[in-house]
Write a protein that holds these residues in place. Structure first.
Motif, PDB file in Angstrom:
ATOM      1  N   PHE A  10       0.853  -1.184   0.000  1.00 22.06           N
ATOM      2  CA  PHE A  10       0.000   0.000   0.000  1.00 22.06           C
ATOM      3  C   PHE A  10       0.890   1.235   0.000  1.00 22.06           C
ATOM      4  O   PHE A  10       2.039   1.178   0.413  1.00 22.06           O
ATOM      5  N   ASN A  11       0.354   2.307  -0.516  1.00 23.99           N
ATOM      6  CA  ASN A  11       1.095   3.566  -0.635  1.00 23.99           C
ATOM      7  C   ASN A  11       2.418   3.347  -1.387  1.00 23.99           C
ATOM      8  O   ASN A  11       3.449   3.881  -1.012  1.00 23.99           O
ATOM      9  N   THR A  12       2.391   2.549  -2.384  1.00 25.05           N
ATOM     10  CA  THR A  12       3.450   2.193  -3.338  1.00 25.05           C
ATOM     11  C   THR A  12       4.637   1.393  -2.800  1.00 25.05           C
ATOM     12  O   THR A  12       5.315   0.739  -3.559  1.00 25.05           O
ATOM     13  N   VAL A  13       4.938   1.451  -1.510  1.00 27.45           N
ATOM     14  CA  VAL A  13       6.113   0.727  -1.007  1.00 27.45           C
ATOM     15  C   VAL A  13       5.907   0.005   0.322  1.00 27.45           C
ATOM     16  O   VAL A  13       6.758  -0.774   0.723  1.00 27.45           O
ATOM     17  N   TYR A  14       4.822   0.263   1.009  1.00 23.87           N
ATOM     18  CA  TYR A  14       4.666  -0.283   2.363  1.00 23.87           C
ATOM     19  C   TYR A  14       3.931  -1.615   2.372  1.00 23.87           C
ATOM     20  O   TYR A  14       2.824  -1.736   1.873  1.00 23.87           O
ATOM     21  N   SER A  15       4.564  -2.567   2.995  1.00 18.17           N
ATOM     22  CA  SER A  15       3.977  -3.888   3.173  1.00 18.17           C
ATOM     23  C   SER A  15       3.522  -4.015   4.627  1.00 18.17           C
ATOM     24  O   SER A  15       3.889  -3.196   5.472  1.00 18.17           O
ATOM     25  N   PRO A  16       2.745  -5.049   4.951  1.00 15.10           N
ATOM     26  CA  PRO A  16       2.379  -5.261   6.363  1.00 15.10           C
ATOM     27  C   PRO A  16       3.614  -5.393   7.259  1.00 15.10           C
ATOM     28  O   PRO A  16       3.598  -4.940   8.403  1.00 15.10           O
ATOM     29  N   LEU A  17       4.689  -5.976   6.733  1.00 18.89           N
ATOM     30  CA  LEU A  17       5.913  -6.124   7.523  1.00 18.89           C
ATOM     31  C   LEU A  17       6.518  -4.759   7.858  1.00 18.89           C
ATOM     32  O   LEU A  17       6.892  -4.498   9.002  1.00 18.89           O
ATOM     33  N   ILE A  18       6.592  -3.886   6.882  1.00 16.83           N
ATOM     34  CA  ILE A  18       7.110  -2.524   7.121  1.00 16.83           C
ATOM     35  C   ILE A  18       6.203  -1.796   8.106  1.00 16.83           C
ATOM     36  O   ILE A  18       6.673  -1.142   9.038  1.00 16.83           O
ATOM     37  N   ALA A  19       4.896  -1.926   7.921  1.00 14.11           N
ATOM     38  CA  ALA A  19       3.954  -1.266   8.830  1.00 14.11           C
ATOM     39  C   ALA A  19       4.128  -1.789  10.252  1.00 14.11           C
ATOM     40  O   ALA A  19       4.131  -1.010  11.211  1.00 14.11           O
ATOM     41  N   ALA A  20       4.287  -3.084  10.397  1.00 15.44           N
ATOM     42  CA  ALA A  20       4.467  -3.677  11.724  1.00 15.44           C
ATOM     43  C   ALA A  20       5.718  -3.126  12.403  1.00 15.44           C
ATOM     44  O   ALA A  20       5.713  -2.846  13.600  1.00 15.44           O
ATOM     45  N   LEU A  21       6.777  -2.946  11.635  1.00 15.12           N
ATOM     46  CA  LEU A  21       8.034  -2.439  12.199  1.00 15.12           C
ATOM     47  C   LEU A  21       7.949  -0.953  12.548  1.00 15.12           C
ATOM     48  O   LEU A  21       8.714  -0.463  13.369  1.00 15.12           O
ATOM     49  N   ASN A  22       7.035  -0.247  11.920  1.00 18.91           N
ATOM     50  CA  ASN A  22       6.908   1.192  12.160  1.00 18.91           C
ATOM     51  C   ASN A  22       5.897   1.577  13.232  1.00 18.91           C
ATOM     52  O   ASN A  22       6.085   2.568  13.915  1.00 18.91           O
ATOM     53  N   VAL A  23       4.830   0.823  13.375  1.00 19.19           N
ATOM     54  CA  VAL A  23       3.776   1.293  14.271  1.00 19.19           C
ATOM     55  C   VAL A  23       3.435   0.392  15.441  1.00 19.19           C
ATOM     56  O   VAL A  23       2.853   0.833  16.409  1.00 19.19           O
ATOM     57  N   VAL A  24       3.807  -0.864  15.388  1.00 20.87           N
ATOM     58  CA  VAL A  24       3.322  -1.786  16.414  1.00 20.87           C
ATOM     59  C   VAL A  24       3.794  -1.418  17.806  1.00 20.87           C
ATOM     60  O   VAL A  24       3.033  -1.551  18.748  1.00 20.87           O
ATOM     61  N   GLY A  25       5.006  -0.962  17.948  1.00 20.81           N
ATOM     62  CA  GLY A  25       5.509  -0.618  19.266  1.00 20.81           C
ATOM     63  C   GLY A  25       4.673   0.447  19.943  1.00 20.81           C
ATOM     64  O   GLY A  25       4.484   0.435  21.148  1.00 20.81           O
ATOM     65  N   SER A  26       4.125   1.373  19.163  1.00 17.02           N
ATOM     66  CA  SER A  26       3.302   2.428  19.741  1.00 17.02           C
ATOM     67  C   SER A  26       1.920   1.914  20.138  1.00 17.02           C
ATOM     68  O   SER A  26       1.183   2.596  20.821  1.00 17.02           O
ATOM     69  N   LEU A  27       1.572   0.709  19.729  1.00 17.11           N
ATOM     70  CA  LEU A  27       0.267   0.138  20.060  1.00 17.11           C
ATOM     71  C   LEU A  27       0.368  -0.881  21.197  1.00 17.11           C
ATOM     72  O   LEU A  27      -0.561  -1.630  21.435  1.00 17.11           O
ATOM     73  N   ASN A  28       1.498  -0.905  21.867  1.00 13.57           N
ATOM     74  CA  ASN A  28       1.748  -1.877  22.932  1.00 13.57           C
ATOM     75  C   ASN A  28       1.620  -3.316  22.452  1.00 13.57           C
ATOM     76  O   ASN A  28       1.134  -4.185  23.170  1.00 13.57           O
ATOM     77  N   VAL A  29       2.026  -3.542  21.234  1.00 12.07           N
ATOM     78  CA  VAL A  29       2.053  -4.879  20.651  1.00 12.07           C
ATOM     79  C   VAL A  29       3.513  -5.162  20.304  1.00 12.07           C
ATOM     80  O   VAL A  29       4.222  -4.284  19.831  1.00 12.07           O
ATOM     81  N   SER A  30       3.946  -6.377  20.523  1.00  5.90           N
ATOM     82  CA  SER A  30       5.329  -6.730  20.250  1.00  5.90           C
ATOM     83  C   SER A  30       5.607  -6.740  18.753  1.00  5.90           C
ATOM     84  O   SER A  30       5.012  -7.534  18.018  1.00  5.90           O
ATOM     85  N   PRO A  31       6.511  -5.875  18.289  1.00  4.52           N
ATOM     86  CA  PRO A  31       6.863  -5.919  16.873  1.00  4.52           C
ATOM     87  C   PRO A  31       7.429  -7.289  16.486  1.00  4.52           C
ATOM     88  O   PRO A  31       7.137  -7.795  15.408  1.00  4.52           O
ATOM     89  N   LEU A  32       8.214  -7.902  17.370  1.00  6.29           N
ATOM     90  CA  LEU A  32       8.819  -9.194  17.068  1.00  6.29           C
ATOM     91  C   LEU A  32       7.754 -10.262  16.844  1.00  6.29           C
ATOM     92  O   LEU A  32       7.853 -11.061  15.915  1.00  6.29           O
ATOM     93  N   LYS A  33       6.736 -10.264  17.671  1.00  7.63           N
ATOM     94  CA  LYS A  33       5.657 -11.238  17.512  1.00  7.63           C
ATOM     95  C   LYS A  33       4.978 -11.066  16.159  1.00  7.63           C
ATOM     96  O   LYS A  33       4.711 -12.046  15.460  1.00  7.63           O
ATOM     97  N   CYS A  34       4.725  -9.825  15.775  1.00  3.94           N
ATOM     98  CA  CYS A  34       4.100  -9.551  14.474  1.00  3.94           C
ATOM     99  C   CYS A  34       5.019  -9.950  13.319  1.00  3.94           C
ATOM    100  O   CYS A  34       4.569 -10.534  12.333  1.00  3.94           O
ATOM    101  N   VAL A  35       6.303  -9.638  13.446  1.00  2.00           N
ATOM    102  CA  VAL A  35       7.272  -9.995  12.404  1.00  2.00           C
ATOM    103  C   VAL A  35       7.304 -11.516  12.225  1.00  2.00           C
ATOM    104  O   VAL A  35       7.265 -12.024  11.110  1.00  2.00           O
ATOM    105  N   LYS A  36       7.347 -12.243  13.332  1.00  3.53           N
ATOM    106  CA  LYS A  36       7.377 -13.704  13.253  1.00  3.53           C
ATOM    107  C   LYS A  36       6.108 -14.250  12.601  1.00  3.53           C
ATOM    108  O   LYS A  36       6.178 -15.160  11.768  1.00  3.53           O
TER     109      LYS A  36
END
Length: 137
Positions: free
Chosen positions: A15-41
């Motif tokens: 989405f937005n020409t370059v962002y994948s769910p993986l990139i989004a997870a690495l950019n925003v998950v920490g601010s949502l109190n969700v483990s970025p590592l868990k999402c990445v895995k």
């Protein structure tokens, strides 16, 4: 995220020409109190592309955000440590610029030596990056 993936959400949808769910997870998950590592895995297990689109790579994003555990996971999944960002910097250079010695130590053995860094060691890379007049990361 697990619910979406369990219902066959496209883990590589761009989405937005370059962002994948993986990139989004690495950019925003920490601010949502969700483990970025868990999402990445979860995303990698679902088949997420760890290479990214162009110079927007999950590895660069993880190193920029200081997510050491995430980029270790990305490297294990086949992320390229020699990919460069929009400014031509390698992940190891970004880590050095951000004073993350441990990250430089982890990236050193998997990054291809560059001819412009004479002393290809942790201290040598950190010295070289710090000697640059202006580094944008």
């Amino acid at each position: 995220m697990k619910i979406l993936l369990d219902h066959h959400a496209d883990c590589n949808k761009i989405f937005n020409t370059v962002y994948s769910p993986l990139i989004a997870a690495l950019n925003v998950v920490g601010s949502l109190n969700v483990s970025p590592l868990k999402c990445v895995k979860l995303l990698i297990k679902a088949g997420a592309d760890v290479k990214g689109v162009g110079t927007v790579s999950p590895l660069i994003t993880a190193v920029n955000n200081g997510l050491t555990d995430c980029y270790k996971c990305l490297l294990e999944a086949g992320a390229d440590p020699d990919v460069r960002d929009d400014f031509g910097h390698l992940p190891i250079e970004i880590a050095a610029y951000n004073n993350r010695r441990e990250d430089v130590e982890i990236l050193l053995p998997v990054t291809s030596r560059t001819p412009y860094v004479r002393d290809w060691s942790v201290d040598g890379i950190i010295r070289w990056v710090k000697s640059m007049p202006s580094v944008e990361v």
